[in-house]
Design an enzyme around this catalytic site. Structure first.
Site, PDB file in Angstrom:
ATOM      1  N   CYS A 194     -10.603   5.866  22.677  1.00 54.68           N
ATOM      2  CA  CYS A 194      -9.238   6.020  22.161  1.00 54.68           C
ATOM      3  C   CYS A 194      -8.493   4.695  22.194  1.00 54.68           C
ATOM      4  O   CYS A 194      -7.406   4.583  21.646  1.00 54.68           O
ATOM      5  CB  CYS A 194      -8.475   7.080  22.945  1.00 54.68           C
ATOM      6  SG  CYS A 194      -8.218   6.678  24.675  1.00 54.68           S
ATOM      7  N   CYS A 234      -8.182  11.703  29.455  1.00 56.72           N
ATOM      8  CA  CYS A 234      -6.969  10.935  29.756  1.00 56.72           C
ATOM      9  C   CYS A 234      -6.666  10.985  31.250  1.00 56.72           C
ATOM     10  O   CYS A 234      -6.193  10.006  31.821  1.00 56.72           O
ATOM     11  CB  CYS A 234      -5.792  11.487  28.967  1.00 56.72           C
ATOM     12  SG  CYS A 234      -6.187  11.873  27.259  1.00 56.72           S
TER      13      CYS A 234
HETATM   14 FE1  FES Z   1      -6.569   7.899  25.217  1.00 59.43          FE
HETATM   15 FE2  FES Z   1      -5.320  10.030  26.085  1.00 59.43          FE
HETATM   16  S1  FES Z   1      -6.128   9.702  24.099  1.00 59.43           S
HETATM   17  S2  FES Z   1      -5.761   8.257  27.158  1.00 59.43           S
END
Ligand code: FES
Length: 146
Positions: A34, A103
């Site tokens: 991410c 996360c």
């Molecule tokens: Fe990357 Fe939540 S989507 S920390």
């Protein structure tokens, strides 16, 4: 509603955002998938975590989990701090959607990295603490920050 009230509260009003200038330990980890990065600062004295702060380029769930994790760790001994896993943080927040579990791992790994940094600086071994990874998704190295 996808997020619990507690998650929304910690996202809208995050606790412990910022830096600790004379931190005893600092941990930075990222997730290449991410692209988010988490940095946690700990102030430790006599084996007790007196203060914790975080900075993140992370999503709302990363903000909420590190807000909760830093709240939970304050006042804890180092051994108690190790029990603040991503699971414990998620429970304290009344859960997270499955796609957001990683996360919460960012918060846990950053805490571990900060404890590891503290141990290294002080030449001590923290029982049960494993060398943290810089990148929770692919174990790649992040560029060094300074
Ligand atoms: Fe990357 Fe939540 S989507 S920390």
């Amino acid at each position: 509603m996808m997020y619990s009230e507690k998650v929304m509260d910690h996202f809208m009003n995050p606790r412990n955002v910022g830096e600790i200038e004379d931190a005893s330990g600092v941990g930075t980890v990222g997730n290449a998938k991410c692209g988010d990065i988490m940095k946690i600062f700990l102030k430790i004295e006599d084996g007790v975590v007196l203060d914790a702060k975080f900075k993140t380029f992370g999503c709302g769930a990363a903000v909420a989990t590190s807000s909760m994790a830093t709240e939970l760790i304050k006042g804890k001994t180092i051994q108690e701090a190790l029990e603040i896993t991503n699971k414990a943080v998620m429970e304290a927040l009344d859960g997270l959607p499955p796609v957001k579990v990683h996360c919460s791992c960012l918060a846990e790994e950053a805490l571990h990295a900060a404890l590891w940094d503290y141990a290294e600086k002080n030449g001590i071994v923290i029982e049960g603490l494993e060398k943290p990874v810089n990148d929770i998704s692919e174990h790649e190295n992040l560029p060094e920050e300074e």
